[in-house]
Scaffold this active site. Structure first.
Site, mmCIF file in Angstrom:
data_model
loop_
_atom_site.group_PDB
_atom_site.id
_atom_site.type_symbol
_atom_site.label_atom_id
_atom_site.label_comp_id
_atom_site.label_asym_id
_atom_site.label_seq_id
_atom_site.Cartn_x
_atom_site.Cartn_y
_atom_site.Cartn_z
ATOM 1 N N LYS A 99 41.168 97.836 108.418
ATOM 2 C CA LYS A 99 42.008 98.394 109.464
ATOM 3 C C LYS A 99 41.820 99.907 109.544
ATOM 4 O O LYS A 99 41.608 100.460 110.631
ATOM 5 C CB LYS A 99 43.468 98.054 109.158
ATOM 6 C CG LYS A 99 44.382 98.142 110.349
ATOM 7 C CD LYS A 99 45.815 97.783 109.942
ATOM 8 C CE LYS A 99 45.987 96.293 109.711
ATOM 9 N NZ LYS A 99 47.250 95.986 108.994
ATOM 10 N N ARG A 125 51.052 100.732 107.130
ATOM 11 C CA ARG A 125 50.304 99.494 107.325
ATOM 12 C C ARG A 125 49.352 99.205 106.160
ATOM 13 O O ARG A 125 48.760 100.107 105.591
ATOM 14 C CB ARG A 125 49.477 99.581 108.617
ATOM 15 C CG ARG A 125 50.252 100.131 109.786
ATOM 16 C CD ARG A 125 49.380 100.321 111.022
ATOM 17 N NE ARG A 125 48.922 99.063 111.586
ATOM 18 C CZ ARG A 125 48.090 98.992 112.625
ATOM 19 N NH1 ARG A 125 47.593 100.094 113.168
ATOM 20 N NH2 ARG A 125 47.730 97.820 113.096
ATOM 21 N N GLY A 138 48.247 88.194 107.509
ATOM 22 C CA GLY A 138 49.614 87.839 107.156
ATOM 23 C C GLY A 138 49.922 87.879 105.668
ATOM 24 O O GLY A 138 51.009 87.519 105.244
ATOM 25 N N MET A 194 49.692 90.606 103.533
ATOM 26 C CA MET A 194 50.298 91.824 103.009
ATOM 27 C C MET A 194 51.296 92.384 104.022
ATOM 28 O O MET A 194 51.523 91.795 105.052
ATOM 29 C CB MET A 194 49.215 92.812 102.638
ATOM 30 C CG MET A 194 48.529 92.373 101.342
ATOM 31 S SD MET A 194 47.331 93.542 100.815
ATOM 32 C CE MET A 194 46.261 93.590 102.194
ATOM 33 N N ARG A 247 39.017 94.579 115.153
ATOM 34 C CA ARG A 247 38.242 93.988 114.050
ATOM 35 C C ARG A 247 37.396 92.860 114.622
ATOM 36 O O ARG A 247 37.647 92.395 115.743
ATOM 37 C CB ARG A 247 39.173 93.450 112.965
ATOM 38 C CG ARG A 247 40.044 92.326 113.480
ATOM 39 C CD ARG A 247 40.927 91.758 112.392
ATOM 40 N NE ARG A 247 41.979 90.950 112.999
ATOM 41 C CZ ARG A 247 43.181 90.784 112.515
ATOM 42 N NH1 ARG A 247 43.526 91.370 111.394
ATOM 43 N NH2 ARG A 247 44.061 90.030 113.120
ATOM 44 N N HIS A 256 35.860 60.691 94.991
ATOM 45 C CA HIS A 256 34.877 59.736 95.521
ATOM 46 C C HIS A 256 34.896 59.720 97.045
ATOM 47 O O HIS A 256 33.867 59.836 97.699
ATOM 48 C CB HIS A 256 35.194 58.344 94.963
ATOM 49 C CG HIS A 256 34.280 57.274 95.484
ATOM 50 N ND1 HIS A 256 34.655 56.448 96.518
ATOM 51 C CD2 HIS A 256 33.012 56.943 95.152
ATOM 52 C CE1 HIS A 256 33.646 55.627 96.776
ATOM 53 N NE2 HIS A 256 32.640 55.904 95.957
ATOM 54 N N SER A 296 7.803 65.776 95.312
ATOM 55 C CA SER A 296 9.079 65.804 96.003
ATOM 56 C C SER A 296 10.151 65.825 94.924
ATOM 57 O O SER A 296 10.255 64.891 94.130
ATOM 58 C CB SER A 296 9.230 64.576 96.893
ATOM 59 O OG SER A 296 10.499 64.582 97.486
ATOM 60 N N CYS A 299 14.067 65.946 98.105
ATOM 61 C CA CYS A 299 14.638 64.825 98.841
ATOM 62 C C CYS A 299 15.982 64.401 98.289
ATOM 63 O O CYS A 299 16.508 63.375 98.652
ATOM 64 C CB CYS A 299 13.664 63.647 98.871
ATOM 65 S SG CYS A 299 13.308 62.985 97.243
ATOM 66 N N TYR A 338 9.050 72.069 102.429
ATOM 67 C CA TYR A 338 10.056 71.460 103.295
ATOM 68 C C TYR A 338 11.265 71.003 102.492
ATOM 69 O O TYR A 338 11.200 70.885 101.264
ATOM 70 C CB TYR A 338 9.462 70.265 104.056
ATOM 71 C CG TYR A 338 9.132 69.090 103.171
ATOM 72 C CD1 TYR A 338 10.104 68.149 102.826
ATOM 73 C CD2 TYR A 338 7.852 68.919 102.653
ATOM 74 C CE1 TYR A 338 9.811 67.083 101.993
ATOM 75 C CE2 TYR A 338 7.553 67.860 101.819
ATOM 76 C CZ TYR A 338 8.534 66.940 101.495
ATOM 77 O OH TYR A 338 8.258 65.895 100.661
HETATM 78 P P1 ADP Z 1 48.816 92.965 110.346
HETATM 79 O O1 ADP Z 1 47.724 93.359 109.426
HETATM 80 O O2 ADP Z 1 49.702 91.905 109.802
HETATM 81 O O3 ADP Z 1 48.293 92.696 111.727
HETATM 82 P P2 ADP Z 1 49.617 95.547 111.293
HETATM 83 O O4 ADP Z 1 49.518 96.693 110.375
HETATM 84 O O5 ADP Z 1 48.525 95.422 112.277
HETATM 85 O O6 ADP Z 1 49.791 94.242 110.450
HETATM 86 O O7 ADP Z 1 51.010 95.710 112.026
HETATM 87 C C1 ADP Z 1 51.854 94.685 112.463
HETATM 88 C C2 ADP Z 1 52.236 94.898 113.910
HETATM 89 O O8 ADP Z 1 52.817 96.184 114.118
HETATM 90 C C3 ADP Z 1 51.053 94.831 114.828
HETATM 91 O O9 ADP Z 1 51.399 94.120 115.982
HETATM 92 C C4 ADP Z 1 50.755 96.249 115.154
HETATM 93 O O10 ADP Z 1 50.173 96.399 116.408
HETATM 94 C C5 ADP Z 1 52.136 96.896 115.111
HETATM 95 N N1 ADP Z 1 52.032 98.303 114.753
HETATM 96 C C6 ADP Z 1 51.491 98.783 113.622
HETATM 97 N N2 ADP Z 1 51.497 100.137 113.631
HETATM 98 C C7 ADP Z 1 52.041 100.502 114.788
HETATM 99 C C8 ADP Z 1 52.316 101.776 115.398
HETATM 100 N N3 ADP Z 1 51.986 102.909 114.787
HETATM 101 N N4 ADP Z 1 52.892 101.793 116.600
HETATM 102 C C9 ADP Z 1 53.207 100.634 117.211
HETATM 103 N N5 ADP Z 1 52.980 99.414 116.710
HETATM 104 C C10 ADP Z 1 52.405 99.347 115.504
HETATM 105 MG MG MG Z 2 47.328 93.756 112.919
#
Ligand code: ADP
Ligand code: MG
Ligand code: MG
Length: 924
Positions: A32, A105, A114, A116, A372, A490, A804, A871, A891
């Site tokens: 990220k 973040r 989801g 962390m 990403r 199995h 083979s 084979c 092959y």
């Molecule tokens: P995840 O890795 O679970 O996607 P994110 O770090 O991307 O977590 O953040 C979760 C949500 O919060 C995402 O929808 C993201 O767009 C939003 N978000 C994160 N940082 C900001 C920010 N600075 N301003 C507005 N929305 C944010």
């Molecule tokens: Mg995100």
């Protein structure tokens, strides 16, 4: 010149068209953070990214190495970066009049969706809230942001990161959510948007009280305390239970750590001119090159995925059944949509791959919050690879590498109609052992499966576990569902080999005592004959018959185009293991260039085998050479015709025919009447016949009188088979057709065995030539499946023109593991990590692989042109195919169904090693 003592850089700033980091720094900044830096700072992009900074993964490592503390100079670097953010935004963190809010973040090298934590709206306190109200002139928004902060912060920082186990399993977030729901109910609100400023103000006060009561600590009303609490919580979430488990499954090393990105907030929840959304630069479900996504007006980031409100489509193309009547972003904010569309195009061109993006619109201004590489299914992966190559976005090698071999599997199987599947509730789920979809009526025994299938019923076999006796019933079933067993049980092994849909270890189901029904957790019962549907790709079971969509490979242009690139890239030849004209034809359709293993004994099993099997038995129980010769003469035309049919289908493609391999006793009849018939035919008394049959019994038949050993003790058996092969080929050639048989001697361990059999082959070849008047081109070679054969390969190659590698037996004998009894201990070996993988599925490169390498080296030292293939089952395993490429085989051969996968794996192996050395010419 930089001083050697220069302080370590812990913090990487981005914003205002600049960035300290870039996309290549994922290890340090997490995916990220690296991509935010790239979007913000790369000259080709410079997209509107809210300014912020990323604390490196090295700090995470430090944090865990030093009893959860930070490097000394981290605070100063954070302060400096925060000051730059303040300067760019014109706001101050913690300021009463003009407060800056930030998000904290998480972000690892590889995305862990989801797993962390992220905290939004950090910096909002009793002191700063009035400033925010003043600044935005929307008190409702400010209090909404405040209550969201308390919910997220108390959950992520004060409970989870602090390691507090919620009482009765109900966490603080759940409690606060319930409080919110209660308020809505009492006011008769349908949606969060109906909450008034006063409602929210009251909630904030309530929430704070609840936090204090439940967690025993007040919610921190200080911006700096919130910031550092958030940073610590993200680092702590790296070792959260979910994250640790996820890493185990995905094989992500624990040492990597997470980065922390602190970023100025932008608000999608500031009214009707604000919004937030997620989008893909291409459709991740189909691969179609159309911008695809969802958004919500007046909402904050998490709302889109949380499913509180039905998200609206960003454009016409993104509409689905649920959202078809909602206003698109394109309609609602055409100018901003156009801008976003421009950004997504630039991002895709820049990254040269499909991007998954997050965006937010604050009061009519668009911001990019994340990008990403987007996840995609097999169908989409193939289409995207091919179309991006056509667009010249990527080169052919990149296109070949873009599709995982397992994703290709998805293309080869029928699957449950995704639309119907989405609408159907999941009844139970287990381990996805065999991919694809299947629909059928539940049966509970293998015999029933056979009987029902014989009546033309589509059945799914449901059992606790399966065993080898069930194989026939399993084969006749559309799919297999077991309540016990793991990915190497199995059922799983057998189904995977066939490419059959299979779900194992579905612990949620319980099979009734009468073995006529099963129930799932929710108490619903499925009885014999009821329809069920299985998705073996994700392990879900559904009640009823969902529609299946067939994958039509011949008309799938993307598949065709991909395979063209694949075939150009690969050097390994791809053959198939096939014993019937039908399998051979199917394999050719899948792209097989020959048969690597044709098992002659196949004709003695299954349909139409009665007569030849009877004659074979007659031969087996013969006492004298004369008796045996007579039986062999009678058997000869059957063997010849059987081989001829497959040779004819394969035409110019080579066919490796293995002489009789199993121990003879395997064919001795067990039933009285079959024995009696044999006795009558031979004119010997039953007693005598029984004695002869018993005489064939062995203690270790797999290590007994079989393969080449039969040919040494009964040369006439070899002669008959060789004659059948050469006459079949000769007749085809005389008919103006082509035939290239390769005669393969099984179970050899000594050069002398090969020399012995070679004399017989040469003699018969001469006789056939004299009889038919044509010369049949053929090769003479051997299986290498006994370790001694591999070790003495230099000598074996004196007679053998090809090897083979029979890696099933080579693994069995190399490890000393009985293939048929491995179920007793392999699962434990795998869980205890005594073995890294099932060696019967993926070649054990360290041990068995050494035997193979050595065999090839020594063989080719004697005969440089020696043709080498494989084979065993491994021929269809992607990792093993790559190994075969690296050791220089000509092959690989695998079951027809695995042929496309082997082609792809071979191409990927070639691309991977092309980086190191110059490509060799095509092997045959
Ligand atoms: P995840 O890795 O679970 O996607 P994110 O770090 O991307 O977590 O953040 C979760 C949500 O919060 C995402 O929808 C993201 O767009 C939003 N978000 C994160 N940082 C900001 C920010 N600075 N301003 C507005 N929305 C944010
Ligand atoms: Mg995100
Ligand atoms: Mg064998």
């Amino acid at each position: 010149m930089a001083k050697a003592t220069k302080a370590t850089k812990h913090v990487y700033f981005f914003g205002g068209g600049k960035a300290d980091g870039n996309e290549t720094m994922k290890n340090l900044l997490g995916g990220k953070g690296a991509n935010l830096a790239e979007m913000a700072g790369h000259p080709d992009l410079r997209l509107p990214v809210p300014p912020g900074f990323t604390i490196t993964t090295e700090v995470c490592t430090y944090y865990y190495d030093n009893r959860r503390t930070y490097p000394k100079d981290l605070k100063a670097q954070v302060d400096a970066a925060l000051a730059r953010v303040e300067a760019l935004t014109g706001k101050q963190f913690g300021d009463a009049k003009n407060p800056l809010l930030v998000s904290v973040r998480s972000g690892a090298r590889r995305s862990m969706p989801g797993m962390m934590e992220t905290v939004l709206n950090v910096g909002l306190t009793e002191k700063t809230i009035d400033g925010l109200i003043e600044l935005t002139q929307t008190p409702r928004f400010a209090y909404d942001a405040y209550r969201r902060l308390i919910m997220m912060y108390s959950d992520v920082v004060m409970e989870k990161a602090a390691g507090i186990e919620p009482k009765g399993g109900k966490g603080i977030r759940k409690l606060l959510d319930e409080r919110l729901a209660k308020l809505k109910e009492s006011k008769g609100y349908q949606s969060d948007t109906e909450l008034t400023t006063a409602d929210l103000q009251g909630l904030v006060a309530d929430f704070k009280q609840m936090v204090k009561d439940v967690l025993g600590k007040p919610f921190p009303d200080d911006a700096q305390a919130q910031l550092w609490g958030g940073i610590g919580a993200v680092f702590a979430s790296w070792n959260g239970k979910r994250a640790v488990e996820y890493r185990r499954i995905e094989k992500i090393p624990d040492e990597w750590g997470t980065a922390v990105t602190v970023q100025s907030m932008v608000f999608g929840n500031m009214g009707e001119d604000s919004a937030t959304g997620v989008a893909f630069t291409r459709n991740p479900g189909t691969g179609e090159n159309k911008f695809y996504g969802e958004y919500l007006i007046n909402a904050q980031g998490e709302d889109v995925v949380a499913g509180i409100r039905t998200p609206a489509p960003i454009n016409e193309y993104s509409k689905n059944l649920k959202s078809k009547d909602l206003q698109t972003l394109e309609e609602a904010m055409p100018g901003l949509y156009k801008e976003l569309d421009g950004f997504q195009k630039r991002l895709e061109t820049h990254y040269r791959d499909m991007q998954d993006i997050e965006f937010t619109i604050e009061k009519g201004k668009l911001y990019m919050l994340q990008c990403r590489i987007g996840k995609r299914n097999g169908v989409a992966a193939v289409r995207m690879a091919v179309e991006m190559h056509k667009q010249k976005l990527i080169d052919a090698n990149t296109a070949v590498m873009r599709v995982g071999p397992n994703q290709l599997v998805e293309l080869l199987l029928p699957m449950l109609d995704p639309v119907a599947e989405k609408a159907a509730p999941v009844f139970a789920s287990g381990l996805p052992a065999g991919p694809g979809g299947a629909v059928g009526r539940a049966v509970f025994t293998a015999e029933d499966a056979v009987a029902w299938a014989a009546r033309g019923e589509k059945v799914i076999l449901v059992r606790e576990e399966t065993s080898p006796e069930d194989v026939d019933g399993m084969h006749k079933s559309r799919a297999i569902l077991t309540s016990k067993g793991g990915m190497t049980s199995h059922a799983a092994l057998v189904a995977r080999g066939w490419g059959k849909c299979c779900i194992v270890g579905c612990a949620e189901i319980e099979i009734g005592e009468d073995n006529q029904s099963f129930s799932a957790k929710k108490g619903v019962v499925v009885r014999e004959g009821d329809w069920i549907s299985l998705n073996g790709t994700n392990g879900h079971v559904y009640q009823g018959a969902l529609p299946l969509v067939d994958i039509d490979l011949e008309h799938n242009q993307s598949y065709g185009a991909l395979m063209k690139l694949v075939d150009k890239a690969r050097q390994l030849g791809i053959r198939t293991n096939a014993d019937t004209p039908k399998d051979a034809a199917k394999a050719v359709q899948f792209g097989a260039e020959g048969i690597g293993l044709f098992r002659t004994e196949h004709m003695f099993y299954g349909e139409g085998s009665d007569k030849p099997l009877f004659l074979l038995r007659k031969m087996i129980v013969s006492k004298t050479l004369a008796e045996r010769r007579k039986a062999l003469d009678e058997l000869f035309p059957f063997v010849k015709n059987d081989i001829k049919a497959t040779l004819e289908i394969m035409g110019k493609r080579p066919v490796t025919i293995r002489l009789l391999d199993p121990p003879l006793h395997e064919f001795v009849p067990h039933s009285e009447d079959k024995l009696q018939a044999l006795a009558d035919e031979l004119g010997v008394p039953m007693d005598e016949l029984r004695k002869r049959a018993d005489g064939l019994r062995e203690n270790n038949p797999m290590l007994g009188h079989r393969g080449v050993r039969l040919g040494v003790t009964y040369p006439e058996i070899t002669e008959m088979q060789v004659r059948a092969i050469l006459e079949a080929a000769g007749e085809l050639i005389k008919e103006g057709k082509k035939a290239y048989p390769e005669i393969m001697i099984p179970v050899t361990c000594a050069q002398t065995e090969l020399a012995h059999q070679k004399q017989l082959v040469d003699k018969v070849a001469k006789e056939v030539k004299a009889k038919l008047g044509v010369r049949v081109p053929f090769l003479y070679g051997t299986m290498i499946e006994i370790p001694r054969a591999a070790l003495t390969a230099g000598k074996m190659a004196e007679a053998a023109e090809f090897f083979s590698f029979g890696t099933n037996d080579l693994t069995q004998m190399g490890f000393g593991f009985s293939r048929d009894d491995i179920g007793g201990f392999l699962p434990d070996y795998l869980t205890a990590k005594v073995l890294p993988a099932d060696p019967f599925q993926t070649i054990d490169q360290e041990g068995i692989g050494e035997l193979i390498k050595l065999g090839i080296e020594r063989g080719r030292a004697t005969r440089p042109q020696l043709k080498v293939g494989i084979c065993g089952e491994h021929g269809g395993d992607a990792e093993s195919v790559k190994f075969c490429h690296r050791v220089g085989m000509n092959y690989v051969s695998c079951s027809p169904f695995r042929v496309p996968i082997a082609r792809l794996a071979a191409a990927q192996a070639a691309v991977e090693s092309a980086a190191q050395k110059k490509p060799a010419s095509k092997r045959k």
